[in-house]
Write an enzyme that holds these catalytic residues in place. Structure first.
Site, PDB file in Angstrom:
ATOM      1  CE  LYS A  93     144.077  12.968  65.380  1.00 24.85           C
ATOM      2  NZ  LYS A  93     142.772  12.222  66.038  1.00 24.85           N
ATOM      3  CB  THR A 128     141.734  14.983  68.180  1.00 22.28           C
ATOM      4  OG1 THR A 128     141.819  14.854  66.741  1.00 22.28           O
ATOM      5  CG2 THR A 128     141.331  13.574  68.865  1.00 22.28           C
TER       6      THR A 128
HETATM    7  O1  LIG Z   1     141.188  11.459  64.017  1.00 20.99           O
HETATM    8  C1  LIG Z   1     139.998  11.666  64.367  1.00 20.99           C
HETATM    9  C2  LIG Z   1     139.463  13.155  63.747  1.00 20.99           C
HETATM   10  O2  LIG Z   1     140.262  13.774  63.079  1.00 20.99           O
HETATM   11  C3  LIG Z   1     139.395  10.873  65.181  1.00 20.99           C
HETATM   12  O3  LIG Z   1     139.810  10.710  66.250  1.00 20.99           O
HETATM   13  P1  LIG Z   1     139.438   9.805  67.511  1.00 20.99           P
HETATM   14  O4  LIG Z   1     140.063   8.464  66.894  1.00 20.99           O
HETATM   15  O5  LIG Z   1     140.060  10.340  68.829  1.00 20.99           O
HETATM   16  O6  LIG Z   1     137.837   9.564  67.452  1.00 20.99           O
END
Ligand SMILES: O=C(CO)COP(=O)(O)O
Ligand SMILES: NC(=O)C1=CN([C@@H]2O[C@H](COP(=O)(O)OP(=O)(O)OC[C@H]3O[C@@H](n4cnc5c(N)ncnc54)[C@H](OP(=O)(O)O)[C@@H]3O)[C@@H](O)[C@H]2O)C=CC1
Length: 339
Positions: A192, A249
């Site tokens: 993701k 995200t």
């Molecule tokens: O995995 C995340 C939220 O579930 C955090 O995502 P980021 O690493 O893009 O901040």
């Protein structure tokens, strides 16, 4: 109550340490910078990673990994994917008894295309390893630290181990489900980040919600395609660690992957973006890993390929969008008979 060592004092390690301390466990948060350890123990803050948050006094920080691990059976590993092997090597030098390793990181290793549980199994000798459990789901550290309602999944091939981790973390604001599909849970969490980088890019280019919805749903399609080829349960990708984490995200300014993509879409170079972030952007290395893995096993991942071109081949972000929109016409749902 249990003694738990949290290895990694960044945003996510600190937020999860708060959950465990709220649940009255003995929490030992290990970090590698003396000034940060003093700040946590003296002022109960970790300003660099969780600004304006007061940590519970139950979170005790350690600079000595040996002291943090003393008498501990559960280790929560929360360092960036690229640090996993080095950190585990240190843990293995010190550990005196078998450990359950709970990991909460999200990535795939470039070069080997390994998931994190596979890296852990390779690094830990059998006599030092009880179980491996993955904790993953839609969960920004910034919101968990504010004790906002959050749901995640605890995944292990050993259902009892997954349930034990569910019990350790679950409370009124942090709800934990279990899932035996470790491959699906890890792939969803890692992949993701690729789609979140792309969602940031389209926002940075000035495109709107239509483009983002397209990325989330077609991103889910290609994540599921790779996951099925790797033996994951396709239904896992419709759950918290798949669709759930894609939504959180791709649509939030908290996401470092989205923010990095947004800067790329506005014309900054990858070097400029990574320098300015100050925190890990897992999606960059995972794009490299997923691109090569997909090629190797013959799975089509057009969004991942387009991002690979932008990140590693100097392709223009606008051209990457045009490439995705101009691909050969397709049927939407796979495995469907066309009459
Ligand atoms: O995995 C995340 C939220 O579930 C955090 O995502 P980021 O690493 O893009 O901040
Ligand atoms: N932040 C979030 O909301 C979420 C993050 N995750 C995942 O958790 C993992 C960690 O992310 P996060 O905490 O956000 O990252 P951060 O960038 O906030 O922090 C990383 C932490 O790891 C430490 N670290 C880095 N390299 C090493 C090393 N070689 N040895 C020891 N410590 C090291 C850093 O130490 P130093 O300060 O000294 O550099 C820092 O404490 C990632 O895989 C991420 O995808 C998952 C869900 C939510």
């Amino acid at each position: 109550m249990e003694k738990i060592a949290v290895v990694g004092a960044g945003s996510w390690g600190t937020a999860l340490a708060m959950v465990l301390a709220d649940n009255h466990h003995e929490v030992r948060l290990w970090g590698n910078r003396q000034e940060q350890i003093e700040e946590i123990n003296t002022y109960h803050t970790n300003e660099r990673y969780l600004p304006n948050i007061k940590l519970p006094e139950g979170v005790k920080a350690y600079i000595s990994l040996e002291e943090a691990l003393d008498g501990v059976e559960n280790v929560l590993l929360v360092v960036p994917t690229k640090a996993i092997r080095d950190v585990l090597a240190e843990v293995c030098k010190i550990a005196k008894q078998p450990l359950t390793i709970i990991h909460a990181s999200k990535g795939i290793e470039p070069g080997t295309s390994k998931r994190i549980t596979e890296m852990i199994a390779e690094e830990m000798p059998e006599h030092l390893l009880n179980d491996i459990v993955v904790l993953s789901g839609p969960s920004h550290a910034e919101e968990v630290a504010l004790r906002h309602p959050t749901t995640v999944t605890s995944a292990s091939s050993n259902v009892k181990a997954a349930e034990k981790v569910q019990d350790l973390f679950m409370n009124a604001y942090f709800r934990v489900y279990t899932n035996p599909d470790v491959t699906g849970v890890e792939l969803g969490g890692a992949l993701k980040n690729i789609i979140a980088l792309c969602a940031g890019i389209t926002d940075g280019l000035g495109y709107g919600d239509n483009a983002k919805a397209a990325l989330i749903t077609r991103g889910l399609a290609e994540i599921t395609r790779l996951g099925r080829a790797m033996g994951a349960n396709p239904l896992t990708f419709a759950g918290l660690t798949g669709m759930g984490d894609l939504i959180v995200t791709c649509t939030s300014v908290h996401s470092r992957n989205w923010r990095a993509g947004n800067m790329l879409g506005k014309g900054h170079s990858l070097e400029e973006v990574l320098e300015s972030m100050g925190m890990v952007v897992e999606g960059v290395r995972t794009t490299k890993a997923a691109y090569h893995l997909a090629k190797e096993i013959g799975v089509e991942m057009p969004i991942t390929s387009a991002l690979y071109g932008v990140l590693f081949e100097g392709k223009d972000t606008k051209d990457a969008v045009d490439y995705l929109m101009g691909r050969i016409r397709r049927h939407e749902v796979e495995d469907i008979e066309i009459f």
